[in-house]
Design a protein around this motif. Structure first.
Motif, PDB file in Angstrom:
ATOM      1  N   MET A 102     -59.837 -39.221  30.136  1.00 42.18           N
ATOM      2  CA  MET A 102     -60.628 -40.395  30.497  1.00 42.18           C
ATOM      3  C   MET A 102     -61.491 -40.104  31.714  1.00 42.18           C
ATOM      4  SD  MET A 102     -59.904 -42.772  28.307  1.00 42.18           S
ATOM      5  CE  MET A 102     -60.600 -44.220  29.113  1.00 42.18           C
ATOM      6  N   GLY A 103     -62.586 -40.820  31.806  1.00 43.76           N
ATOM      7  CA  GLY A 103     -63.480 -40.601  32.923  1.00 43.76           C
ATOM      8  C   GLY A 103     -64.103 -41.890  33.421  1.00 43.76           C
ATOM      9  N   TRP A 104     -64.669 -41.806  34.596  1.00 41.07           N
ATOM     10  CA  TRP A 104     -65.470 -42.879  35.168  1.00 41.07           C
ATOM     11  C   TRP A 104     -66.902 -42.379  35.305  1.00 41.07           C
ATOM     12  CZ3 TRP A 104     -64.124 -47.857  36.033  1.00 41.07           C
ATOM     13  CH2 TRP A 104     -62.758 -48.180  36.035  1.00 41.07           C
ATOM     14  N   PHE A 105     -67.827 -43.256  34.984  1.00 41.58           N
ATOM     15  CA  PHE A 105     -69.255 -42.992  35.107  1.00 41.58           C
ATOM     16  C   PHE A 105     -69.874 -44.153  35.879  1.00 41.58           C
ATOM     17  CE2 PHE A 105     -69.631 -39.520  31.995  1.00 41.58           C
ATOM     18  CZ  PHE A 105     -68.406 -39.640  31.358  1.00 41.58           C
ATOM     19  N   ARG A 106     -71.064 -43.950  36.394  1.00 43.25           N
ATOM     20  CA  ARG A 106     -71.758 -45.047  37.067  1.00 43.25           C
ATOM     21  C   ARG A 106     -73.246 -44.976  36.784  1.00 43.25           C
ATOM     22  NH1 ARG A 106     -70.873 -43.155  43.408  1.00 43.25           N
ATOM     23  NH2 ARG A 106     -72.366 -41.389  43.383  1.00 43.25           N
ATOM     24  N   GLN A 107     -73.878 -46.135  36.909  1.00 42.41           N
ATOM     25  CA  GLN A 107     -75.308 -46.216  36.613  1.00 42.41           C
ATOM     26  C   GLN A 107     -75.970 -47.214  37.533  1.00 42.41           C
ATOM     27  OE1 GLN A 107     -76.304 -47.431  32.569  1.00 42.41           O
ATOM     28  NE2 GLN A 107     -78.138 -46.147  32.626  1.00 42.41           N
ATOM     29  N   THR A 108     -77.140 -46.840  38.030  1.00 47.57           N
ATOM     30  CA  THR A 108     -77.987 -47.748  38.801  1.00 47.57           C
ATOM     31  C   THR A 108     -79.268 -47.964  38.006  1.00 47.57           C
ATOM     32  OG1 THR A 108     -78.860 -45.860  40.029  1.00 47.57           O
ATOM     33  CG2 THR A 108     -77.053 -47.070  41.038  1.00 47.57           C
ATOM     34  N   ILE A 161     -60.067 -37.307  34.234  1.00 47.83           N
ATOM     35  CA  ILE A 161     -58.657 -36.946  34.310  1.00 47.83           C
ATOM     36  C   ILE A 161     -58.202 -36.540  32.920  1.00 47.83           C
ATOM     37  CG2 ILE A 161     -57.909 -39.355  34.005  1.00 47.83           C
ATOM     38  CD1 ILE A 161     -55.568 -38.671  35.967  1.00 47.83           C
ATOM     39  N   SER A 162     -57.430 -35.462  32.860  1.00 50.27           N
ATOM     40  CA  SER A 162     -56.940 -34.964  31.581  1.00 50.27           C
ATOM     41  C   SER A 162     -55.919 -35.928  30.983  1.00 50.27           C
ATOM     42  CB  SER A 162     -56.321 -33.583  31.754  1.00 50.27           C
ATOM     43  OG  SER A 162     -55.234 -33.644  32.670  1.00 50.27           O
ATOM     44  N   SER A 215     -63.009 -49.895  51.009  1.00 49.12           N
ATOM     45  CA  SER A 215     -62.353 -49.335  49.820  1.00 49.12           C
ATOM     46  C   SER A 215     -62.325 -50.360  48.694  1.00 49.12           C
ATOM     47  CB  SER A 215     -60.907 -48.932  50.145  1.00 49.12           C
ATOM     48  OG  SER A 215     -60.849 -47.938  51.124  1.00 49.12           O
ATOM     49  N   LEU A 216     -62.280 -49.848  47.491  1.00 51.03           N
ATOM     50  CA  LEU A 216     -62.076 -50.654  46.290  1.00 51.03           C
ATOM     51  C   LEU A 216     -61.247 -49.839  45.313  1.00 51.03           C
ATOM     52  CD1 LEU A 216     -65.588 -52.231  45.506  1.00 51.03           C
ATOM     53  CD2 LEU A 216     -63.518 -53.481  46.182  1.00 51.03           C
ATOM     54  N   ARG A 217     -60.510 -50.544  44.451  1.00 49.30           N
ATOM     55  CA  ARG A 217     -59.766 -49.877  43.391  1.00 49.30           C
ATOM     56  C   ARG A 217     -60.205 -50.489  42.061  1.00 49.30           C
ATOM     57  NH1 ARG A 217     -53.585 -50.279  41.343  1.00 49.30           N
ATOM     58  NH2 ARG A 217     -53.227 -48.088  40.806  1.00 49.30           N
ATOM     59  N   LEU A 218     -60.803 -49.640  41.227  1.00 50.47           N
ATOM     60  CA  LEU A 218     -61.227 -50.071  39.899  1.00 50.47           C
ATOM     61  C   LEU A 218     -60.125 -49.791  38.878  1.00 50.47           C
ATOM     62  CD1 LEU A 218     -64.889 -48.709  39.823  1.00 50.47           C
ATOM     63  CD2 LEU A 218     -64.011 -50.820  40.848  1.00 50.47           C
ATOM     64  N   SER A 219     -60.057 -50.652  37.872  1.00 52.56           N
ATOM     65  CA  SER A 219     -59.121 -50.466  36.766  1.00 52.56           C
ATOM     66  C   SER A 219     -59.879 -50.521  35.454  1.00 52.56           C
ATOM     67  CB  SER A 219     -58.052 -51.571  36.767  1.00 52.56           C
ATOM     68  OG  SER A 219     -57.307 -51.579  37.950  1.00 52.56           O
ATOM     69  N   CYS A 220     -59.356 -49.821  34.473  1.00 52.12           N
ATOM     70  CA  CYS A 220     -59.939 -49.852  33.129  1.00 52.12           C
ATOM     71  C   CYS A 220     -58.807 -49.892  32.124  1.00 52.12           C
ATOM     72  CB  CYS A 220     -60.812 -48.637  32.898  1.00 52.12           C
ATOM     73  SG  CYS A 220     -61.337 -48.437  31.180  1.00 52.12           S
ATOM     74  N   ARG A 242     -54.075 -42.317  36.235  1.00 52.28           N
ATOM     75  CA  ARG A 242     -53.868 -43.031  34.986  1.00 52.28           C
ATOM     76  C   ARG A 242     -52.416 -43.414  34.838  1.00 52.28           C
ATOM     77  NH1 ARG A 242     -55.932 -39.463  30.454  1.00 52.28           N
ATOM     78  NH2 ARG A 242     -54.890 -40.981  29.097  1.00 52.28           N
ATOM     79  N   ASP A 243     -52.199 -44.484  34.076  1.00 50.59           N
ATOM     80  CA  ASP A 243     -50.859 -44.935  33.727  1.00 50.59           C
ATOM     81  C   ASP A 243     -50.852 -45.094  32.213  1.00 50.59           C
ATOM     82  OD1 ASP A 243     -48.483 -46.260  33.206  1.00 50.59           O
ATOM     83  OD2 ASP A 243     -48.644 -47.563  34.942  1.00 50.59           O
TER      84      ASP A 243
END
Length: 121
Positions: free
Chosen positions: A34-40, A51-52, A17-22, A72-73
């Protein structure tokens, strides 16, 4: 000026597991989805989760549904991505961004530096 600073990536074994923050600034975070995206390398950036603005609605790519959780916080202007049961195919650079939830696309063409997630088999 919008600033997005992602953190929390790293090297983890499959199943881990990992927990990412932005941390976001320069925008009215409390009313921004807000959203999370990823790229390789060699691939298009893809939507992972959104998330709304109020946090009531969440959306996930089929590939991560049931394993990842976005939250989100708004007091901290921060969005999180809890990633469990990680798979090698989750290896990517992960980015957060303001998002259009109806189309699952970024609101702006602006990105932070991202955070690298590497899952070993």
């Amino acid at each position: 000026q919008v600033q997005l600073v992602e953190s929390g990536g790293g090297l983890v074994q499959a199943g881990g597991s990992l927990r990412l923050s932005c941390a976001a600034s320069g925008l009215t975070f409390s009313v921004t989805s807000m959203g999370w995206f990823r790229q390789t390398p060699g691939k298009e950036r893809e939507f992972v989760a959104g998330i709304s603005w109020g946090g009531a609605r969440t959306y996930y790519a089929d590939s991560v549904k049931g394993r990842f959780t976005i939250s989100r916080d708004s007091a901290k202007n921060t969005v999180y991505l809890q990633m469990n049961s990680l798979k090698p195919e989750d290896t990517a650079v992960y980015y957060c961004a303001p998002v259009r939830l109806d189309t699952r696309t970024p609101l702006y063409d602006y990105w932070g530096q991202g955070t690298q997630v590497t899952v070993s088999s």
